[in-house]
Design a protein around this motif. Sequence first.
Motif, PDB file in Angstrom:
ATOM      1  N   ASP A   1     -15.325  -3.995   2.776  1.00  0.00           N
ATOM      2  CA  ASP A   1     -15.291  -3.052   3.899  1.00  0.00           C
ATOM      3  C   ASP A   1     -14.252  -1.972   3.593  1.00  0.00           C
ATOM      4  OD1 ASP A   1     -14.995  -1.700   6.311  1.00  0.00           O
ATOM      5  OD2 ASP A   1     -15.214  -3.507   7.531  1.00  0.00           O
ATOM      6  N   GLN A   2     -14.701  -0.879   3.022  1.00  0.00           N
ATOM      7  CA  GLN A   2     -13.780   0.152   2.548  1.00  0.00           C
ATOM      8  C   GLN A   2     -13.122   0.907   3.695  1.00  0.00           C
ATOM      9  OE1 GLN A   2     -15.811   2.539  -0.400  1.00  0.00           O
ATOM     10  NE2 GLN A   2     -15.807   0.877  -1.886  1.00  0.00           N
ATOM     11  N   ALA A   3     -13.822   1.065   4.806  1.00  0.00           N
ATOM     12  CA  ALA A   3     -13.208   1.718   5.961  1.00  0.00           C
ATOM     13  C   ALA A   3     -12.055   0.878   6.503  1.00  0.00           C
ATOM     14  CB  ALA A   3     -14.254   1.958   7.043  1.00  0.00           C
ATOM     15  N   LEU A   4     -12.255  -0.426   6.586  1.00  0.00           N
ATOM     16  CA  LEU A   4     -11.185  -1.310   7.036  1.00  0.00           C
ATOM     17  C   LEU A   4     -10.037  -1.314   6.038  1.00  0.00           C
ATOM     18  CD1 LEU A   4     -10.042  -3.419   8.962  1.00  0.00           C
ATOM     19  CD2 LEU A   4     -11.410  -5.159   7.782  1.00  0.00           C
ATOM     20  N   TRP A   5     -10.355  -1.272   4.755  1.00  0.00           N
ATOM     21  CA  TRP A   5      -9.326  -1.228   3.718  1.00  0.00           C
ATOM     22  C   TRP A   5      -8.437   0.006   3.894  1.00  0.00           C
ATOM     23  CZ3 TRP A   5      -7.494  -4.783   0.636  1.00  0.00           C
ATOM     24  CH2 TRP A   5      -6.794  -4.444  -0.524  1.00  0.00           C
ATOM     25  N   ALA A   6      -9.054   1.143   4.159  1.00  0.00           N
ATOM     26  CA  ALA A   6      -8.295   2.369   4.380  1.00  0.00           C
ATOM     27  C   ALA A   6      -7.414   2.263   5.621  1.00  0.00           C
ATOM     28  CB  ALA A   6      -9.250   3.557   4.506  1.00  0.00           C
ATOM     29  N   THR A   7      -7.925   1.621   6.661  1.00  0.00           N
ATOM     30  CA  THR A   7      -7.137   1.439   7.877  1.00  0.00           C
ATOM     31  C   THR A   7      -5.941   0.530   7.621  1.00  0.00           C
ATOM     32  OG1 THR A   7      -9.148   1.716   9.205  1.00  0.00           O
ATOM     33  CG2 THR A   7      -7.239   0.743  10.293  1.00  0.00           C
ATOM     34  N   LEU A   8      -6.144  -0.524   6.835  1.00  0.00           N
ATOM     35  CA  LEU A   8      -5.043  -1.410   6.473  1.00  0.00           C
ATOM     36  C   LEU A   8      -3.986  -0.660   5.676  1.00  0.00           C
ATOM     37  CD1 LEU A   8      -7.088  -4.577   5.465  1.00  0.00           C
ATOM     38  CD2 LEU A   8      -5.481  -4.440   7.367  1.00  0.00           C
ATOM     39  N   ALA A   9      -4.423   0.220   4.798  1.00  0.00           N
ATOM     40  CA  ALA A   9      -3.471   1.016   4.024  1.00  0.00           C
ATOM     41  C   ALA A   9      -2.678   1.949   4.929  1.00  0.00           C
ATOM     42  CB  ALA A   9      -4.217   1.817   2.956  1.00  0.00           C
ATOM     43  N   ASP A  10      -3.362   2.595   5.873  1.00  0.00           N
ATOM     44  CA  ASP A  10      -2.682   3.497   6.803  1.00  0.00           C
ATOM     45  C   ASP A  10      -1.664   2.754   7.667  1.00  0.00           C
ATOM     46  OD1 ASP A  10      -4.159   5.607   5.835  1.00  0.00           O
ATOM     47  OD2 ASP A  10      -5.665   5.521   7.429  1.00  0.00           O
ATOM     48  N   ALA A  11      -1.947   1.476   7.940  1.00  0.00           N
ATOM     49  CA  ALA A  11      -1.033   0.665   8.748  1.00  0.00           C
ATOM     50  C   ALA A  11       0.050  -0.002   7.902  1.00  0.00           C
ATOM     51  CB  ALA A  11      -1.823  -0.397   9.506  1.00  0.00           C
ATOM     52  N   ASP A  12       0.116   0.333   6.612  1.00  0.00           N
ATOM     53  CA  ASP A  12       1.112  -0.229   5.686  1.00  0.00           C
ATOM     54  C   ASP A  12       1.013  -1.748   5.567  1.00  0.00           C
ATOM     55  OD1 ASP A  12       2.225   2.302   5.162  1.00  0.00           O
ATOM     56  OD2 ASP A  12       3.518   2.179   6.920  1.00  0.00           O
ATOM     57  N   LEU A  13      -0.195  -2.281   5.704  1.00  0.00           N
ATOM     58  CA  LEU A  13      -0.385  -3.727   5.597  1.00  0.00           C
ATOM     59  C   LEU A  13      -0.810  -4.169   4.203  1.00  0.00           C
ATOM     60  CD1 LEU A  13      -2.073  -4.464   9.031  1.00  0.00           C
ATOM     61  CD2 LEU A  13       0.263  -5.003   8.334  1.00  0.00           C
ATOM     62  N   LEU A  14      -1.028  -3.209   3.301  1.00  0.00           N
ATOM     63  CA  LEU A  14      -1.355  -3.558   1.919  1.00  0.00           C
ATOM     64  C   LEU A  14      -0.112  -3.617   1.042  1.00  0.00           C
ATOM     65  CD1 LEU A  14      -4.559  -1.405   1.324  1.00  0.00           C
ATOM     66  CD2 LEU A  14      -4.367  -3.735   2.224  1.00  0.00           C
ATOM     67  N   SER A  15       1.021  -3.209   1.582  1.00  0.00           N
ATOM     68  CA  SER A  15       2.253  -3.145   0.794  1.00  0.00           C
ATOM     69  C   SER A  15       3.347  -4.024   1.363  1.00  0.00           C
ATOM     70  CB  SER A  15       2.744  -1.691   0.728  1.00  0.00           C
ATOM     71  OG  SER A  15       2.937  -1.170   2.039  1.00  0.00           O
ATOM     72  N   LEU A  16       2.954  -5.032   2.125  1.00  0.00           N
ATOM     73  CA  LEU A  16       3.939  -5.883   2.796  1.00  0.00           C
ATOM     74  C   LEU A  16       4.942  -6.494   1.828  1.00  0.00           C
ATOM     75  CD1 LEU A  16       1.753  -7.862   5.362  1.00  0.00           C
ATOM     76  CD2 LEU A  16       3.444  -6.095   5.874  1.00  0.00           C
ATOM     77  N   LEU A  17       4.472  -6.958   0.680  1.00  0.00           N
ATOM     78  CA  LEU A  17       5.326  -7.703  -0.241  1.00  0.00           C
ATOM     79  C   LEU A  17       6.034  -6.807  -1.259  1.00  0.00           C
ATOM     80  CD1 LEU A  17       3.075 -10.819  -1.002  1.00  0.00           C
ATOM     81  CD2 LEU A  17       4.641 -10.424   0.891  1.00  0.00           C
ATOM     82  N   LEU A  18       5.741  -5.523  -1.230  1.00  0.00           N
ATOM     83  CA  LEU A  18       6.318  -4.623  -2.221  1.00  0.00           C
ATOM     84  C   LEU A  18       7.682  -4.095  -1.777  1.00  0.00           C
ATOM     85  CD1 LEU A  18       3.175  -2.550  -3.272  1.00  0.00           C
ATOM     86  CD2 LEU A  18       4.106  -4.629  -4.316  1.00  0.00           C
ATOM     87  N   ASP A  19       8.530  -3.819  -2.756  1.00  0.00           N
ATOM     88  CA  ASP A  19       9.842  -3.242  -2.472  1.00  0.00           C
ATOM     89  C   ASP A  19       9.689  -1.824  -1.929  1.00  0.00           C
ATOM     90  OD1 ASP A  19      11.004  -5.547  -3.407  1.00  0.00           O
ATOM     91  OD2 ASP A  19      11.385  -4.751  -5.423  1.00  0.00           O
ATOM     92  N   THR A  20      10.740  -1.354  -1.289  1.00  0.00           N
ATOM     93  CA  THR A  20      10.705  -0.014  -0.708  1.00  0.00           C
ATOM     94  C   THR A  20      10.525   1.062  -1.776  1.00  0.00           C
ATOM     95  OG1 THR A  20      13.135  -0.013  -0.764  1.00  0.00           O
ATOM     96  CG2 THR A  20      12.076  -0.670   1.302  1.00  0.00           C
ATOM     97  N   ARG A  21      10.980   0.812  -2.998  1.00  0.00           N
ATOM     98  CA  ARG A  21      10.831   1.834  -4.040  1.00  0.00           C
ATOM     99  C   ARG A  21       9.381   2.052  -4.428  1.00  0.00           C
ATOM    100  NH1 ARG A  21      12.294  -0.604  -9.934  1.00  0.00           N
ATOM    101  NH2 ARG A  21      11.931  -2.824  -9.542  1.00  0.00           N
ATOM    102  N   TYR A  22       8.512   1.109  -4.067  1.00  0.00           N
ATOM    103  CA  TYR A  22       7.074   1.270  -4.294  1.00  0.00           C
ATOM    104  C   TYR A  22       6.346   1.574  -2.985  1.00  0.00           C
ATOM    105  CZ  TYR A  22       8.378  -1.023  -8.645  1.00  0.00           C
ATOM    106  OH  TYR A  22       8.983  -1.340  -9.834  1.00  0.00           O
TER     107      TYR A  22
END
Length: 377
Positions: free
Chosen positions: A43-64
Amino acid sequence: MDFTFTEEQQAAAEAARGVFAGVTPDAVPSPALTSGAVADTYDQALWATLADADLLSLLLDTRYGGAGLDAIALCLVLRESARVLARVPLLESSAAAAAVQAYGGEEAKADLLARAGRGETVLTVAAHGRTGHDPAEQAVTARQDGGTWVLDGVQTAVPWAHDADVTLVPAHTEVGRTVLALVPRGHEGTVLAEQFSTSGERLGELRLESARLAARDVIDADGAWEWLRDLLATGTCALALGLGERVLRMTGDYTGKREQFGFPIATFQAVAVQAADRYIDLRAMEATLWQAAWRISAGAPGPLPAAGDVAVAKIWASEGVRRVVQTAQHLHGGFGADVDYPLHRYHAWAKHLELSLGPASAHEEALGDLLATHPLA
């Protein structure tokens, strides 16, 4: 035990509930009515929404561009996603990115992490091996040839393999070490064939035939694969919990309205006892999930390595989610098998989760090996 979540973890879960609120489990054709995949891609539309909500980068450091959170936060979000059967590679991409961040080289981090956090690059993991029961790293061999690595072998049931830009492939060397290879989609020496899950999602059989990778694309740090495998298994437990909780709620709603002999069937003792047993399953699944996620996040010592807590959680998740959906089907009667009602989808997804990264029996064996190696006082 204190399972109180931090404000940041609760905020992640709240954001996830908002994103998934509009997702319907019936957005694609039923797996019972299709001979192939229910959809060509995630579901690419949902994927984009997750990215906009910063939910794809939860485990990444702030520098990324990430939030710098932990496995507990990821599991809270995964739990919400499973309640609506969200068709996105959230677990695989997040876990793979976290492994690259923790163990990968600087070049790989610079190439992948920021883009993965924005949803522009999708990662997945070939963690199933040949059968799902045997260790996945044993399915592929890796040897060095000058400045490159050469990989040979087969990984089956790779989730989102046809969509992912990079697949992390565990492989064993001649001296018994395990490495993680970052294999781009369509890389020379790889062949990708279609497989299908019980949920109707398209999986991939990845064949590596003398596939050559530069040293920068291979993670050979000790413990990298073991850490990633534990995170994936724990995330699978979170998915099973969220799915099971939604199914039990559906069952409660149905049995509270369905009447026989002038009374809701939920008031019948036989129905209430079965539902209560499944509630106990879910609470055990929840307790063991947060124990495993906490061990991974905190690196806290224990009588067994963290893999022991992960094995216990996966045993409960595999057996528990199976019992929950079977009881739900039974209490719904024929209505539960109606393809116009979403319960059959949850049953199909539950079977996939039960077997993902090995069934309960595989983790019972792993737990037995750990107990033999680390006898409890």
